[in-house]
Enzyme design. Sequence first.
Site, short mmCIF file in Angstrom:
data_model
loop_
_atom_site.label_atom_id
_atom_site.label_comp_id
_atom_site.label_asym_id
_atom_site.label_seq_id
_atom_site.Cartn_x
_atom_site.Cartn_y
_atom_site.Cartn_z
N ARG A 102 -7.51 -31.42 -10.54
CA ARG A 102 -8.26 -32.35 -9.70
C ARG A 102 -9.74 -32.23 -10.06
NH1 ARG A 102 -4.13 -33.76 -6.53
NH2 ARG A 102 -3.03 -32.30 -5.18
N SER A 145 5.37 -32.72 2.65
CA SER A 145 4.23 -33.57 2.96
C SER A 145 4.13 -34.81 2.08
CB SER A 145 2.97 -32.71 2.85
OG SER A 145 1.86 -33.43 3.27
N HIS A 146 3.09 -34.90 1.27
CA HIS A 146 2.84 -36.12 0.49
C HIS A 146 3.67 -36.15 -0.80
CE1 HIS A 146 0.26 -33.04 -1.17
NE2 HIS A 146 0.25 -33.72 -2.31
N ASP A 201 4.60 -36.19 6.32
CA ASP A 201 4.70 -35.43 7.57
C ASP A 201 3.67 -35.89 8.59
OD1 ASP A 201 2.71 -34.41 5.91
OD2 ASP A 201 2.89 -32.37 6.72
N LYS A 208 -4.14 -31.18 10.53
CA LYS A 208 -4.71 -32.50 10.46
C LYS A 208 -3.73 -33.46 11.11
CE LYS A 208 -3.39 -32.99 5.56
NZ LYS A 208 -3.17 -31.64 4.98
N ASP A 257 1.12 -40.02 5.75
CA ASP A 257 1.92 -39.43 4.68
C ASP A 257 3.27 -38.94 5.20
OD1 ASP A 257 1.10 -37.17 6.08
OD2 ASP A 257 0.95 -35.93 4.28
N ASP A 297 0.49 -36.02 8.78
CA ASP A 297 -0.79 -35.36 9.08
C ASP A 297 -1.95 -36.02 8.34
OD1 ASP A 297 0.03 -34.37 6.62
OD2 ASP A 297 -0.39 -32.27 7.09
N ARG A 298 -1.65 -36.85 7.33
CA ARG A 298 -2.73 -37.53 6.62
C ARG A 298 -2.92 -38.95 7.14
NH1 ARG A 298 -2.85 -36.04 0.27
NH2 ARG A 298 -2.33 -33.84 0.48
C1 VG1 Z 1 -3.60 -30.99 -1.31
C2 VG1 Z 1 -4.96 -31.46 -0.83
C3 VG1 Z 1 -5.46 -30.57 0.29
C4 VG1 Z 1 -4.42 -30.56 1.42
C5 VG1 Z 1 -3.07 -30.15 0.87
C6 VG1 Z 1 -1.99 -30.24 1.91
O1 VG1 Z 1 -3.70 -29.68 -1.82
O2 VG1 Z 1 -5.88 -31.48 -1.88
O3 VG1 Z 1 -6.70 -31.03 0.74
O4 VG1 Z 1 -4.81 -29.66 2.42
O5 VG1 Z 1 -2.70 -31.00 -0.21
O6 VG1 Z 1 -1.89 -31.54 2.41
P1 VG1 Z 1 -3.79 -29.37 -3.39
O7 VG1 Z 1 -3.76 -27.87 -3.49
O8 VG1 Z 1 -2.66 -30.05 -4.03
O9 VG1 Z 1 -5.09 -29.96 -3.85
V1 VG1 Z 1 -0.38 -32.10 2.91
O10 VG1 Z 1 -0.66 -33.44 3.81
O11 VG1 Z 1 0.37 -32.31 1.37
O12 VG1 Z 1 0.33 -30.79 3.63
CO CO Z 2 0.91 -34.01 4.88
#
Ligand code: VG1
Ligand code: CO
Length: 550
Positions: free
Chosen positions: A503, A120-121, A286, A383, A284, A288-289
């Site tokens: 966080r 993802s991100h 993948d 998302k 992002d 989804d953001r």
């Molecule tokens: C983070 C975000 C959370 C989101 C998750 C996956 O998780 O805070 O809101 O659902 O990433 O997003 P964490 O545990 O690092 O706070 V994605 O777009 O990285 O799959």
């Molecule tokens: Co993502």
Amino acid sequence: MTIQTLLSQPFAGQRPGTSGLRKKVTAFTQPLYLENFVQALFDELNASTADGQALTGQTLVLGGDGRFFNRTAVQIILKLAAANGFARVLLGQGGILSTPAVSAVIRRHQAFGGIVLSASHNPGGPDGDFGIKYNAGNGGPATETLTEAVYLRTQSLCQLRISDAPDLSLDLMGVQPLEQMQVEVIDSVADYAAVMRELFDFDMLRGMFAKGFSARVDAMNAVGGPYAKAILEGELGAPSGTVVNATPLEDFGGLHPDPNPVNAEDLIACMSAPGAPEFGAAMDGDADRNMVVGRNFVVTPSDSLALMTAYARLIPGYSAGLSGVARSMPTSCAADRVAKALGIDCFETPTGWKFFGNLLDAGRITLCGEESYGTGSNHVREKDGLWAVLFWLSLQGATGRSVEELVRDHWQTYGRNYYSRHDYEAIAVDVANALMSDLRSALPGLPGQRFGARSVVLADDFAYTDPVDASVSKKQGIRLIFDDGARVIFRLSGTGTEGATLRVYLERYEADPALQDVPVQQALAELVAVAEQVAGIHARTGMAAPTVAT
Ligand code: VG1
Ligand code: CO
């Protein structure tokens, strides 16, 4: 080609976090590391039926965000799937499927489930991260119960079943056999685009672009590019070049594919320059953001969810109204106010999309979102970045108002929830754990305590009981709630791969329109000081300021 049984041994730490198993590429490329996790997943899924054959004859959806190791991982998973009973795999062409597209394909083809290859991100490339996530037949992320069971299996797994067939072509559209299984390479965009057409008024959007509406959508060299190009430029007639950084690269061209004002600085600069487009957005890794930007104006994700809730009826797919909304606990309470005005339920869930699944399946909510640049609806079970882009384009088209006008108007009506998230990255794990456990110990003494003009009315470690299946998730974040509704929340990230990330989420409400234009960090300065006083972040971590404040 034959199916082989290979001896394997458990790997430590294969426990999925907030969104799947994420590790450094160097961890995933260890011999049998990926195989081990996938075999544990298949074993656990098979064990879900009495005959131990749950996967026999079933269809699996497979694709990823195209990052480094994506193609190799696809070949490995295909050979494991063939040896574990699947009859068919629907594979995105080139091994490419965005996270919301996997969800859409699972649902449209009534597949058994799907595997998303993405971190993802998180940054990609040989020195970056890789990830794998299982989505169930509803199209949504596996529940915590399942991911924990898979983790337990990884810890005792000693053999795996895999075909020794040669690699398949990932690019050739059509069907190829692999053992008894059929691998069907599908268009990565088609099913997803069909879902979007059902929700939005494409004619109106085409009309907007035909009249010269200008937009800049930054795909950050990640998987959203092909989707945004096909839909915005291809179908809706946005000028070519509207989508930038549109080709998925294995290392995202060195960009950090996390759409916030810090990482998408290019977009922010462009949106505040003279002659800026009317609308900007970024996605992002993948896809989804989403981050939504107006001319010289950034929309916080929490506000985005609140506005979507308020205006949903303007979108054809939601013209009948919403059954309810949900937000993750750290997300600001802006949507709650809209839900109240509409007379619909607003649920507060732990962080991570998997907690929205039951509510969506049960029809209790239509929209949901997270502060981390995520919004979505019941159209899939993830998302969805491009969906949010189309939603915001539609809001502008339907109201004739700019992003900034829409948001400022919303604040006037509902008040403004000043909001910021402060991330302290790469903290030593023991330091982060000690900080959280000391905070936990301090909780009983906090209610009633005064901090300046505010006093604490509630201090707890958020626990959630799923309203649908009654499953309980504990320790989901420490929250301090004050008498004026302000909140300070602490939790550790569950998606990082290096050390720990703390966080800190800060929020306060401002009803007075005359006081709604203060710079965010200034507006929240008192709460930042409270967080420091309560948690001692500076003394413990040596960090005087967060690594990233968004
Ligand atoms: C983070 C975000 C959370 C989101 C998750 C996956 O998780 O805070 O809101 O659902 O990433 O997003 P964490 O545990 O690092 O706070 V994605 O777009 O990285 O799959
Ligand atoms: Co993502």
